[in-house]
Design an enzyme around this catalytic site. Structure first.
Site, short mmCIF file in Angstrom:
data_model
loop_
_atom_site.label_atom_id
_atom_site.label_comp_id
_atom_site.label_asym_id
_atom_site.label_seq_id
_atom_site.Cartn_x
_atom_site.Cartn_y
_atom_site.Cartn_z
N TYR A 108 45.00 95.29 2.85
CA TYR A 108 45.05 95.21 4.25
C TYR A 108 46.42 94.46 4.78
O TYR A 108 46.83 93.52 4.14
CB TYR A 108 44.06 94.33 4.63
CG TYR A 108 43.88 94.04 6.24
CD1 TYR A 108 43.52 95.03 7.20
CD2 TYR A 108 44.52 93.05 6.65
CE1 TYR A 108 43.55 94.90 8.41
CE2 TYR A 108 44.71 92.75 8.27
CZ TYR A 108 44.08 93.94 9.04
OH TYR A 108 44.32 93.59 10.34
N TRP A 110 49.76 94.59 8.12
CA TRP A 110 50.67 95.20 9.08
C TRP A 110 51.90 96.06 8.44
O TRP A 110 52.66 96.55 9.01
CB TRP A 110 51.07 94.32 10.15
CG TRP A 110 49.88 94.14 11.29
CD1 TRP A 110 48.71 94.06 11.22
CD2 TRP A 110 50.39 94.45 12.72
NE1 TRP A 110 48.00 94.14 12.31
CE2 TRP A 110 49.01 94.31 13.18
CE3 TRP A 110 51.26 94.92 13.49
CZ2 TRP A 110 48.82 94.73 14.64
CZ3 TRP A 110 51.09 95.14 14.89
CH2 TRP A 110 50.02 94.96 15.38
N1 LIG Z 1 43.50 82.01 11.63
C1 LIG Z 1 43.75 83.09 12.01
N2 LIG Z 1 44.12 84.05 10.91
C2 LIG Z 1 44.33 85.36 11.32
C3 LIG Z 1 44.30 85.67 12.65
C4 LIG Z 1 44.13 84.62 13.65
O1 LIG Z 1 44.15 84.92 14.98
N3 LIG Z 1 43.76 83.60 13.41
N4 LIG Z 1 44.52 86.91 12.93
C5 LIG Z 1 44.17 87.98 12.04
C6 LIG Z 1 44.74 89.29 12.45
S1 LIG Z 1 44.20 89.83 13.67
C7 LIG Z 1 45.50 90.09 11.72
S2 LIG Z 1 45.87 91.70 11.85
C8 LIG Z 1 46.07 89.42 10.42
C9 LIG Z 1 47.25 89.98 9.76
O2 LIG Z 1 47.60 89.71 8.53
P1 LIG Z 1 48.82 90.44 7.79
O3 LIG Z 1 48.92 91.86 8.36
O4 LIG Z 1 48.48 90.51 6.38
O5 LIG Z 1 50.13 89.59 8.08
P2 LIG Z 1 51.65 90.11 8.05
O6 LIG Z 1 52.23 88.51 8.16
O7 LIG Z 1 51.99 90.92 8.85
O8 LIG Z 1 51.69 90.36 6.77
C10 LIG Z 1 52.39 91.68 6.15
C11 LIG Z 1 53.15 91.47 4.87
O9 LIG Z 1 53.62 92.54 4.28
C12 LIG Z 1 55.13 92.47 3.73
N5 LIG Z 1 55.74 93.49 4.48
C13 LIG Z 1 56.24 93.98 5.57
N6 LIG Z 1 56.74 95.06 5.15
C14 LIG Z 1 56.60 95.54 4.16
C15 LIG Z 1 56.84 96.79 3.53
O10 LIG Z 1 57.57 97.86 4.08
N7 LIG Z 1 56.59 96.73 2.31
C16 LIG Z 1 55.68 95.72 1.43
N8 LIG Z 1 55.50 96.00 0.18
N9 LIG Z 1 55.66 94.59 2.04
C17 LIG Z 1 55.95 94.69 3.65
C18 LIG Z 1 55.47 91.01 4.73
O11 LIG Z 1 56.34 90.29 4.10
C19 LIG Z 1 54.03 90.28 4.65
O12 LIG Z 1 53.85 89.45 3.39
O13 LIG Z 1 45.78 87.92 10.00
C20 LIG Z 1 44.45 87.52 10.64
N10 LIG Z 1 44.44 86.40 10.34
N1 LIG Z 2 53.95 87.95 19.25
C1 LIG Z 2 52.89 88.22 18.66
N2 LIG Z 2 52.13 89.20 19.29
C2 LIG Z 2 51.12 89.63 18.59
C3 LIG Z 2 50.58 89.41 17.08
C4 LIG Z 2 51.45 88.31 16.32
O1 LIG Z 2 51.27 87.99 15.45
N3 LIG Z 2 52.65 88.06 17.34
N4 LIG Z 2 49.55 89.87 16.41
C5 LIG Z 2 48.92 90.98 16.95
C6 LIG Z 2 47.43 91.21 16.52
S1 LIG Z 2 47.54 91.57 14.85
C7 LIG Z 2 46.57 91.28 17.04
S2 LIG Z 2 44.89 91.69 16.43
C8 LIG Z 2 46.49 90.61 18.61
C9 LIG Z 2 45.38 89.79 18.87
O2 LIG Z 2 45.29 89.55 20.29
P1 LIG Z 2 44.25 88.30 20.70
O3 LIG Z 2 42.92 88.55 19.91
O4 LIG Z 2 44.05 88.73 22.18
O5 LIG Z 2 45.05 87.01 20.47
P2 LIG Z 2 44.92 85.66 20.30
O6 LIG Z 2 46.27 85.04 20.31
O7 LIG Z 2 44.41 85.15 18.92
O8 LIG Z 2 43.78 84.84 21.37
C10 LIG Z 2 44.40 85.13 22.71
C11 LIG Z 2 43.90 83.89 23.36
O9 LIG Z 2 42.54 83.55 23.41
C12 LIG Z 2 41.84 82.31 23.55
N5 LIG Z 2 40.73 82.02 22.91
C13 LIG Z 2 40.59 82.07 21.65
N6 LIG Z 2 39.01 81.90 21.51
C14 LIG Z 2 38.68 82.01 22.54
C15 LIG Z 2 37.26 81.85 23.14
O10 LIG Z 2 36.32 81.61 22.37
N7 LIG Z 2 36.92 81.89 24.74
C16 LIG Z 2 38.04 82.22 25.34
N8 LIG Z 2 37.85 82.18 26.78
N9 LIG Z 2 39.28 82.25 24.81
C17 LIG Z 2 39.54 82.06 23.67
C18 LIG Z 2 43.24 81.41 22.90
O11 LIG Z 2 43.61 80.31 23.78
C19 LIG Z 2 44.31 82.54 22.69
O12 LIG Z 2 45.38 81.94 23.04
O13 LIG Z 2 47.82 90.32 18.99
C20 LIG Z 2 48.93 90.95 18.46
N10 LIG Z 2 50.03 90.54 19.10
MO LIG Z 3 45.30 91.90 14.18
#
Ligand SMILES: Nc1nc2c(c(=O)[nH]1)N[C@H]1C(S)=C(S)[C@@H](COP(=O)(O)OP(=O)(O)OC[C@H]3O[C@@H](n4cnc5c(=O)[nH]c(N)nc54)[C@H](O)[C@@H]3O)O[C@H]1N2
Ligand SMILES: Nc1nc2c(c(=O)[nH]1)N[C@H]1C(S)=C(S)[C@@H](COP(=O)(O)OP(=O)(O)OC[C@H]3O[C@@H](n4cnc5c(=O)[nH]c(N)nc54)[C@H](O)[C@@H]3O)O[C@H]1N2
Ligand SMILES: [Mo]
Length: 749
Positions: A108, A110
């Site tokens: 899993y 991005w």
């Molecule tokens: N506490 C907390 N944890 C969270 C979240 C949160 O809100 N709170 N959000 C969750 C969510 S929504 C998501 S989507 C996940 C994201 O989690 P990930 O998608 O696993 O996070 P990334 O940092 O984007 O990891 C991508 C990795 O791929 C590598 N990479 C980039 N390009 C390439 C490539 O072309 N080839 C190879 N081999 N490697 C590459 C990068 O160096 C990096 O290590 O995290 C989750 N974790």
């Molecule tokens: N710049 C940037 N943009 C991103 C990403 C990134 O890594 N960097 N990651 C991308 C990815 S993979 C995803 S999945 C999306 C996620 O998008 P979201 O899930 O919408 O993102 P978050 O930043 O986790 O949360 C947004 C806000 O929700 C509020 N929140 C958290 N828990 C609660 C709750 O229980 N109740 C209420 N009312 N509010 C709450 C927090 O204050 C937080 O700042 O973002 C994407 N966009």
């Molecule tokens: Mo995500």
């Protein structure tokens, strides 16, 4: 001719001077470019790049088996040939001894944005040809929604997102947007698969210009961009369902809900209504009841109810709400509340899910069925809901529930990961680190010496989007970009395609893996197939893509897909018998017989208030709620090593936002190094005091590279996943619950 590189956070122009120095610039057609992306060139050349293949010493010395030392060992540089030999031997032996299901290649993550070099597509193609692998299903982003939505509105998540009423339409007819979890613009910087133009901000501005009112229901004021002038309603995290139930309670008691909508378009309202009025468990979901749970004054709850009764309202729910304990409930309840307001199927309201969670939601473009890399079929049926990875490693052979089914965890002996970082994304990292020691072998393709690389046995050095040709071809973005190689592969790194080609050669299936195509052959293949799909879809309007050569020369193409004013469920509203929803009843299921038939203790037949396992309504040693939201200056852990992310650290540590009252109670000053801790772990971070966060809540964004001191049991960089709990949203969705975490905080001396 211009040159472009395309990323999940935007498209950039580049030039290369006579000394091979690359200069990145914003793309002038993008009105809201992402600043942190300009750091890609430095990151691609920095000292943390992995220069060549490596093998972990303890693994090699222990006969190529785990010695329990992953994450705290030395690495030995090896040749590509040796690395291919070691890895292919492990793959073959695992397959022979334990079968393909013992290989976990869920992988899993991005990765990067290009269509051809998309790491997970390469993983899938390779392992399907190798006989299959145990896989993972769903995403960390919206797992609970992915499982719930088909039951209650009959659409899979992606179709739901594509159905979203466009900003354009909303701006004309909607009067109030109630934002649960806000609409943080920083999140709309990105879209999986790449961004051409950023459109979310313009959508919001259009609404403001037309007088739409915004209300931000969130613990964090910054979740609403300041230009929205949103009224702030500070809510205790994870209690939104209780607030919405109280709003429903007021609507019912005042006879102020849309009965004809409920009757014509929904099922199961009565049973829900009985619950809301306390007829089922003697608990009336009154404003007084909800006030105690949410910490919002009764008066404010009543005012909110008055507003949504008098104004045409969109109920907007950010994805974050369902990454929490019982994360199915706020979404189900939001849809129920929107149904009671009766505007679903019109542009005046309804519901929205993640309008600013990524760039494309609410745009006015048709989705185009672009071609991806052909990946074949996985003959192995074992899978896990993605966030159950530690459970799987800890408990092979155990049964668990998911979406009404009983599944079994496979027994994993080899993990292969490319393009994701579990030491970023997974919860309770101390637990993961232990479970991660169990398989015999862990192989990763990684770019940098980040924790993902440091916890592997064999490391293949991957390269970045700057080092390869590719297509940005995102079905949810109307720009196609020719991603051209700006530099040679850094040192001895390779593309994932080259890495898997090398392995396939050792394993005897090179030709079927490459199909005798080079990188450019594949890119042209994907272009040609996409061109055909486009032509077919728009044959009536006689639209077509330019020739590949013309496109590649120009560097990008703006797809003239017809702009459409999308209104979610408009056909269903017009004629529910001709256009029923794909639910068992054909209607919106406020109560679901299917879910009820699963007889789950943690997800009932209709939306329901469950007390989270950790929350501010029940604190003891750890009195602060930790929100670990998405970071502003990077994508997850990607580019944490680049300038913008580093510039915003405090003494090299991730900032943690603390309310001034919580700070002064603990004698913490701005810029102090603080220790966040709970029973699961300890983390150092830099104090950033701000009253934009409500008292009792702290915010530590995700993505600081996990930097454990294993002897002291302290994480030194500010990675919140050391503190988060690893348990599913419920036995229905089994999604991750990072936003349900209590901690305490103290100043370090
Ligand atoms: N506490 C907390 N944890 C969270 C979240 C949160 O809100 N709170 N959000 C969750 C969510 S929504 C998501 S989507 C996940 C994201 O989690 P990930 O998608 O696993 O996070 P990334 O940092 O984007 O990891 C991508 C990795 O791929 C590598 N990479 C980039 N390009 C390439 C490539 O072309 N080839 C190879 N081999 N490697 C590459 C990068 O160096 C990096 O290590 O995290 C989750 N974790
Ligand atoms: N710049 C940037 N943009 C991103 C990403 C990134 O890594 N960097 N990651 C991308 C990815 S993979 C995803 S999945 C999306 C996620 O998008 P979201 O899930 O919408 O993102 P978050 O930043 O986790 O949360 C947004 C806000 O929700 C509020 N929140 C958290 N828990 C609660 C709750 O229980 N109740 C209420 N009312 N509010 C709450 C927090 O204050 C937080 O700042 O973002 C994407 N966009
Ligand atoms: Mo995500």
């Amino acid at each position: 001719m211009s040159n472009y590189v395309s990323t999940h956070w935007g498209t950039y122009k580049f030039s290369v001077d006579e000394n091979n120095k690359i200069k990145l610039d914003n793309w002038e057609l993008d009105s809201s470019p992402t600043e942190f992306g300009l750091g890609l060139v430095d990151a691609a050349n920095d000292k943390l790049r992995i220069k060549q293949p490596y093998v972990r010493k303890g693994w090699l010395d222990n006969n190529c088996k785990s010695d329990g030392n992953r994450g705290r060992d030395d690495f030995i540089p090896i040749s590509w040939d040796k690395a291919f030999e070691l890895a292919s031997k492990e793959l073959l032996e695992t397959k022979k001894t334990f079968g393909n299901s013992a290989i976990f290649a869920g992988s899993y993550g991005w990765a990067s944005a290009g269509r051809f070099h998309h790491a997970k597509s390469q993983v899938n193609r390779f392992f399907n040809l190798f006989g299959g692998f145990s896989s993972s299903f769903q995403s960390y982003s919206y797992a609970a929604a992915q499982t719930l939505l088909p039951h209650i509105i009959g659409l899979d998540l992606y179709s739901t997102l594509d159905e979203h009423t466009s900003w354009e339409a909303l701006s004309k007819e909607c009067e109030l947007i109630l934002m649960f979890g806000g609409m943080p613009l920083k999140n709309s910087k990105v879209s999986a698969g790449g961004v051409g133009k950023h459109v979310t901000k313009q959508g919001m501005i259009k609404c403001i210009e037309n007088g739409v009112e915004f209300i931000n229901i969130s613990p964090l004021q910054d979740d609403a961009p300041s230009f929205l002038n949103a009224k702030q309603v500070a809510i205790r995290p994870n209690t939104d369902t209780a607030l919405m139930l109280a709003l429903a309670n007021i609507l019912i008691k005042n006879n102020a809900y849309d009965k004809s909508f409920i009757k014509k378009y929904t099922v199961g309202f009565e049973s829900f209504s009985d619950y809301v009025l306390g007829k089922k468990n003697n608990q009336d979901c009154s404003p007084e009841w909800a006030s105690k749970i949410t910490n919002i004054p009764v008066k404010s709850i009543k005012k909110l109810a008055e507003k949504i009764i008098s104004k045409k309202t969109l109920i907007s729910i950010s994805w974050s709400l369902q990454r929490a304990s019982r994360g199915e409930q706020p979404l189900w309840m939001g849809i129920t509340l929107a149904a009671m307001l009766g505007q679903i199927g019109t542009a005046a309201g309804g519901f929205g899910f993640g309008y600013s969670s990524v760039n494309s939601t609410g745009d006015s473009y048709d989705k185009i069925p672009w071609q991806s890399l052909p990946q074949g079929v996985n003959p192995i049926k074992d899978f896990i809901p993605v966030a159950r990875v530690t459970d799987m490693l800890e408990k092979p052979g155990d049964e668990f529930l998911y979406d009404g089914k009983k599944l079994t965890y496979p027994d994993i002996k080899l993990i292969y990961w490319a393009g994701g970082n579990p030491f970023h994304h997974h919860q309770d990292l101390n637990r993961l680190v232990k479970a991660w020691q169990k398989p015999n072998t862990i192989i990763v393709n990684e770019i940098w010496w980040n924790p993902q690389a440091l916890h592997a046995d064999i490391i293949f050095p991957a390269n970045t989007a700057l080092e390869r040709n590719d297509l940005m071809l995102n079905p949810r973005d109307p720009t196609i970009v020719a991603n051209k190689s700006a530099m040679k592969s850094f040192e001895n790194s390779k593309t994932d395609f080259e890495i898997f080609s090398g392995l396939a050669k050792k394993l005897g299936f090179l030709e079927s893996f490459t199909d005798n195509k080079s990188e450019m052959d594949w890119i042209k293949f994907i272009w040609d197939k996409s061109s055909q799909a486009y032509k077919k879809k728009y044959k009536e309007s006689d639209l077509s893509l330019p020739s590949f050569e013309e496109f590649w020369e120009k560097g990008y193409f703006e797809v003239p897909a017809p702009r459409i004013e999308k209104i979610m469920f408009d056909k269903f509203r017009r004629d529910p018998s001709r256009f029923p929803l794909q639910t068992p009843s054909g209607k919106i299921e406020i109560s679901s017989d299917t879910i009820s038939s699963f007889q789950l203790p943690d997800c009932h037949s209709h939306p329901y208030w469950f007390e989270p396992y950790e929350w501010l309504g029940n604190v003891d040693e750890y009195p602060l709620h930790l929100i670990s939201n998405q970071p502003t200056h990077r994508l997850h852990s990607q580019l944490d090593n680049a300038e913008m992310s580093q510039k915003n650290k405090i003494h090299g540590k991730e900032p943690v936002m603390i309310n001034s009252k919580d700070a002064s109670d603990r004698d913490i000053k701005n810029g102090d190094i603080v220790l966040l801790y709970n029973a699961r772990g300890k983390v150092l971070a830099g104090a950033k005091i701000s009253d934009n966060i409500m008292p009792g809540v702290v915010v530590l964004s995700t993505g600081a590279w996990f930097d454990p001191d294993y002897d002291l049991n302290i994480e030194r960089h500010g990675n919140p996943n050391v503190l988060t709990k690893d348990v599913g949203t419920s036995s229905l969705g089994q999604g991750p619950t990072c936003h349900t975490t209590l901690v305490e905080l103290k100043k370090t001396s």
